[in-house]
Design a protein around this motif. Structure first.
Motif, PDB file in Angstrom:
ATOM      1  N   PRO A 273     116.106  26.745 -48.779  1.00  0.00           N
ATOM      2  CA  PRO A 273     115.227  25.622 -48.451  1.00  0.00           C
ATOM      3  C   PRO A 273     113.943  26.093 -47.776  1.00  0.00           C
ATOM      4  O   PRO A 273     113.941  27.077 -47.032  1.00  0.00           O
ATOM      5  N   LEU A 274     112.847  25.366 -48.018  1.00  0.00           N
ATOM      6  CA  LEU A 274     111.565  25.721 -47.414  1.00  0.00           C
ATOM      7  C   LEU A 274     111.261  24.901 -46.171  1.00  0.00           C
ATOM      8  O   LEU A 274     110.441  25.308 -45.342  1.00  0.00           O
TER       9      LEU A 274
ATOM     10  N   ASP B  46     113.115  21.943 -43.132  1.00  0.00           N
ATOM     11  CA  ASP B  46     114.341  21.311 -42.644  1.00  0.00           C
ATOM     12  C   ASP B  46     114.269  19.807 -42.890  1.00  0.00           C
ATOM     13  O   ASP B  46     113.320  19.296 -43.511  1.00  0.00           O
ATOM     14  N   GLY B  47     115.262  19.089 -42.405  1.00  0.00           N
ATOM     15  CA  GLY B  47     115.335  17.658 -42.655  1.00  0.00           C
ATOM     16  C   GLY B  47     114.194  16.870 -42.062  1.00  0.00           C
ATOM     17  O   GLY B  47     113.911  15.745 -42.486  1.00  0.00           O
ATOM     18  N   GLU B  48     113.504  17.444 -41.067  1.00  0.00           N
ATOM     19  CA  GLU B  48     112.377  16.770 -40.433  1.00  0.00           C
ATOM     20  C   GLU B  48     111.037  17.224 -40.994  1.00  0.00           C
ATOM     21  O   GLU B  48     109.983  16.822 -40.503  1.00  0.00           O
ATOM     22  N   GLY B  49     111.090  18.096 -42.000  1.00  0.00           N
ATOM     23  CA  GLY B  49     109.854  18.534 -42.640  1.00  0.00           C
ATOM     24  C   GLY B  49     109.211  19.760 -42.044  1.00  0.00           C
ATOM     25  O   GLY B  49     108.099  20.138 -42.439  1.00  0.00           O
ATOM     26  N   HIS B  50     109.884  20.417 -41.102  1.00  0.00           N
ATOM     27  CA  HIS B  50     109.333  21.624 -40.491  1.00  0.00           C
ATOM     28  C   HIS B  50     109.602  22.834 -41.380  1.00  0.00           C
ATOM     29  O   HIS B  50     110.715  22.992 -41.913  1.00  0.00           O
ATOM     30  N   ALA B  51     108.604  23.690 -41.528  1.00  0.00           N
ATOM     31  CA  ALA B  51     108.737  24.863 -42.396  1.00  0.00           C
ATOM     32  C   ALA B  51     109.787  25.824 -41.865  1.00  0.00           C
ATOM     33  O   ALA B  51     109.965  25.980 -40.647  1.00  0.00           O
ATOM     34  N   LEU B  52     110.475  26.490 -42.793  1.00  0.00           N
ATOM     35  CA  LEU B  52     111.547  27.427 -42.447  1.00  0.00           C
ATOM     36  C   LEU B  52     111.201  28.837 -42.899  1.00  0.00           C
ATOM     37  O   LEU B  52     110.255  29.056 -43.660  1.00  0.00           O
ATOM     38  N   GLY B  53     111.992  29.806 -42.436  1.00  0.00           N
ATOM     39  CA  GLY B  53     111.866  31.187 -42.889  1.00  0.00           C
ATOM     40  C   GLY B  53     110.512  31.778 -42.540  1.00  0.00           C
ATOM     41  O   GLY B  53     109.965  31.534 -41.460  1.00  0.00           O
TER      42      GLY B  53
ATOM     43  N   ILE C   9     102.242  24.709 -52.797  1.00  0.00           N
ATOM     44  CA  ILE C   9     103.594  24.139 -52.838  1.00  0.00           C
ATOM     45  C   ILE C   9     103.568  22.691 -52.369  1.00  0.00           C
ATOM     46  O   ILE C   9     104.178  21.807 -52.987  1.00  0.00           O
ATOM     47  N   ILE C  10     102.839  22.424 -51.284  1.00  0.00           N
ATOM     48  CA  ILE C  10     102.747  21.053 -50.764  1.00  0.00           C
ATOM     49  C   ILE C  10     102.135  20.128 -51.807  1.00  0.00           C
ATOM     50  O   ILE C  10     102.662  19.045 -52.089  1.00  0.00           O
TER      51      ILE C  10
ATOM     52  N   HIS D 185     105.433  16.090 -57.836  1.00  0.00           N
ATOM     53  CA  HIS D 185     106.699  16.351 -58.555  1.00  0.00           C
ATOM     54  C   HIS D 185     107.687  16.869 -57.513  1.00  0.00           C
ATOM     55  O   HIS D 185     107.774  18.067 -57.278  1.00  0.00           O
ATOM     56  N   ASP D 186     108.389  15.961 -56.855  1.00  0.00           N
ATOM     57  CA  ASP D 186     109.234  16.288 -55.704  1.00  0.00           C
ATOM     58  C   ASP D 186     110.263  17.367 -56.054  1.00  0.00           C
ATOM     59  O   ASP D 186     111.148  17.165 -56.884  1.00  0.00           O
ATOM     60  N   LEU D 187     110.148  18.530 -55.403  1.00  0.00           N
ATOM     61  CA  LEU D 187     111.056  19.647 -55.674  1.00  0.00           C
ATOM     62  C   LEU D 187     112.195  19.729 -54.660  1.00  0.00           C
ATOM     63  O   LEU D 187     112.907  20.739 -54.615  1.00  0.00           O
ATOM     64  N   MET D 188     112.366  18.696 -53.827  1.00  0.00           N
ATOM     65  CA  MET D 188     113.454  18.650 -52.844  1.00  0.00           C
ATOM     66  C   MET D 188     113.442  19.923 -51.989  1.00  0.00           C
ATOM     67  O   MET D 188     114.402  20.694 -51.968  1.00  0.00           O
ATOM     68  N   LEU D 189     112.365  20.113 -51.265  1.00  0.00           N
ATOM     69  CA  LEU D 189     112.141  21.366 -50.548  1.00  0.00           C
ATOM     70  C   LEU D 189     113.122  21.603 -49.403  1.00  0.00           C
ATOM     71  O   LEU D 189     113.232  22.724 -48.911  1.00  0.00           O
ATOM     72  N   ALA D 190     113.840  20.572 -48.977  1.00  0.00           N
ATOM     73  CA  ALA D 190     114.785  20.726 -47.868  1.00  0.00           C
ATOM     74  C   ALA D 190     116.178  21.133 -48.325  1.00  0.00           C
ATOM     75  O   ALA D 190     117.064  21.366 -47.494  1.00  0.00           O
TER      76      ALA D 190
END
Length: 395
Positions: free
Chosen positions: A158-159, A161-168, A179-180, A186-191
Motif C-alpha cells: 500500500p502507498l 494508510d486508511g487516513e490517506g497518509h503516505a507510507l514507506g 500517482i495522485i 481511475h481509483d487504484l485503491m492506494l491503501a
C-alpha cells in the motif's frame, strides 16, 4: 486451473478508455503484448543497472533483467495457480520508468527535480504507460487494465494508510503527483495491497536482482567466489556445487551457484506462500487486496538471509570504488544535460519542446525530466558529446 484468489481476466475492472474485447486474447494478455511492443520496453535494451552499457555485452541490462524477472514470476504464478499473463505483464513493465545509468541516474534526476516535484521511477512507469507512450489513435499511453496499473503502482505494498497518509519511502516526500493525479481519475485503491500476481512479480524482482548482481559482480571481478563462502545463502549453494563438481571451472561454477540460489529462493517463496494462503484462505483477488500482510512472501529465515546478502552486495559491489567512479560520471552526464536543456529548450528535439516556451518552469522541468529519463545510456552519452564535445571518461 486458476485459484479462487487469483485475478480473473473475465472480471477485470476494465480500462480508463473503454475498448472492445479482442479474443482470443484476454485483457491481461493484451496488456502484456502492449508492454512488449512499447517504445519504453525496447529502450530497456540499452539501460543498465550497475555497469554502463559499453563495459561488456555480458552484464545485465534492464531488458535482460526484466525478461529474467518475468521467467521467475511466471514460474511462481503457475505453481500457485495465479493468472500468468497478468504476472508476466507486471514483471515486464516494472522497470519501464528507470533512467539511464541505473539508480545513479535516478538519484541525480530526483535531486535536479527537487523544486519541481522530484523524480520517482515507480511514478515514471505510470506516466509512461498512461501518458508518454503515444502510439494509439484513441488515447495516450497504453490504456492498460486497472489490474495492471494497480499492480505497477502498488507491487511493493500500500502507498497510503486508511487516513490517506503516505507510507514507506513516500512518508517523507509524499506521493508523487503522477500517482495522485491518475488515482483521482481511475481509483487504484492506494491503501490496499495489490493482487497476488503483483506480489509474485515483486518478489521475483528481488530474487533476480540478488542472484544476477552476484553473477555480474563475479564476472566483473568486484569480488571472488571465495568471498561468498561464509554467506548463509550463497555459501550453501556454492557448497553444493563444490561437493558435486570439485574440479569445475570458474564460469560453470558461477552459473551453477547462481541457478541453485534462484531455485532455493523460489522454493522458499512457494512453501511460505502456500502456507499463508492455506492459513488465510482468501476466496477472491479482492480478499488478497484487503489483507494486512502480503500472501506471496519469503519465510522469516529467507528474509534474514537476503538481508545479509544485500549487506554484502552493498559493501562489495554497489560501494566498490570502480562502481562509485562510474556512477559519479553518470550523474555528471545527467546534470549537464538537464541544465543545458533547461537553459536552452531548442537543444531538445522538436517533439519534446512543443510547450517549452511557457511561464510554467516546473512544467517544463518535468518535460525535460521525461526526455532524459527515457534516454538509453548510449543516447545520453551521445547527446552529452554532441552538446559539450567532451568524453565523460567512461573508459
Amino acid at each position: 486451473m486458476r485459484a479462487p484468489y487469483a485475478s480473473d481476466p473475465g472480471k477485470s475492472r476494465g480500462r480508463l478508455t473503454p475498448e472492445p474485447e479482442a479474443p482470443p486474447r484476454t485483457p491481461f494478455e493484451r496488456d502484456r503484448d502492449r508492454i512488449i511492443h512499447s517504445s519504453a520496453f525496447r529502450r530497456l535494451k540499452h539501460k543498465t543497472q550497475v555497469f554502463v552499457y559499453h563495459e561488456g555485452d555480458h552484464y545485465r541490462t534492464r531488458l535482460t533483467h526484466s525478461i529474467e524477472v518475468a521467467q521467475i514470476a511466471r514460474s511462481i504464478a503457475r505453481a500457485l495457480r495465479l493468472d500468468e499473463d497478468l504476472t508476466e505483464a507486471l514483471a515486464l513493465a516494472h522497470d519501464l520508468g528507470h533512467t539511464p545509468f541505473g539508480h545513479a541516474g535516478e538519484r541525480e534526476l530526483d535531486r535536479l527535480m527537487h523544486d519541481h516535484g522530484g523524480f520517482d521511477h515507480n511514478a515514471q512507469s505510470l506516466r509512461i504507460v498512461t501518458r508518454l507512450e503515444r502510439r494509439y489513435a484513441a488515447f495516450d499511453g497504453l490504456n492498460l487494465t486497472w489490474e495492471t496499473l494497480e499492480g505497477l503502482v502498488k507491487h511493493n505494498g500500500p502507498l497510503i494508510d486508511g487516513e490517506g497518509h503516505a507510507l514507506g519511502h513516500y512518508r517523507e516526500t509524499g506521493l508523487p503527483a503522477a500517482i495522485i493525479d491518475y488515482a483521482e481519475a481511475h481509483d487504484l485503491m492506494l491503501a490496499s495491497f495489490a493482487s497476488a500476481e503483483a506480489q509474485a512479480a515483486a518478489i521475483a524482482d528481488d530474487i533476480a536482482y540478488n542472484a544476477h548482481d552476484i553473477d555480474d559482480g563475479l564476472r566483473a571481478g568486484l569480488f571472488d567466489v571465495i568471498d561468498l563462502g561464509d554467506d548463509p545463502l550463497v555459501g550453501a549453494a556454492l557448497g553444493q556445487v563444490l561437493k558435486a563438481y570439485p574440479k569445475l571451472e570458474r564460469p560453470r561454477m558461477i552459473h551453477e551457484t547462481v541457478r541453485r540460489l534462484i531455485s532455493a529462493m523460489v522454493a522458499d517463496v512457494l512453501a511460505e506462500s502456500t502456507k499463508q494462503l492455506k492459513a488465510f484462505k482468501p476466496a477472491s483477488a479482492d480478499e488478497v487486496r484487503g489483507m494486512r500482510t502480503p500472501v506471496i512472501t519469503f519465510s522469516a529465515q529467507m528474509r534474514e538471509k537476503n538481508r545479509v546478502l544485500q549487506s554484502f552486495l552493498s559493501h562489495r559491489m554497489y560501494r566498490h570504488e570502480r562502481v562509485i567512479a562510474i556512477m559519479e560520471r553518470a550523474q555528471r552526464v545527467i546534470r549537464d544535460l538537464f541544465e543545458a536543456y533547461m537553459n536552452d529548450p531548442k537543444l531538445m528535439p522538436v517533439d519534446w519542446r512543443e510547450d517549452s516556451f511557457t511561464d510554467d518552469k516546473s512544467g517544463f522541468a518535468r518535460q525535460v525530466c521525461d526526455f532524459i529519463a527515457g534516454m538509453t545510456d548510449r543516447y545520453a552519452l551521445d547527446q552529452h558529446k554532441k552538446l559539450f564535445d567532451l568524453d565523460p571518461l567512461f573508459r
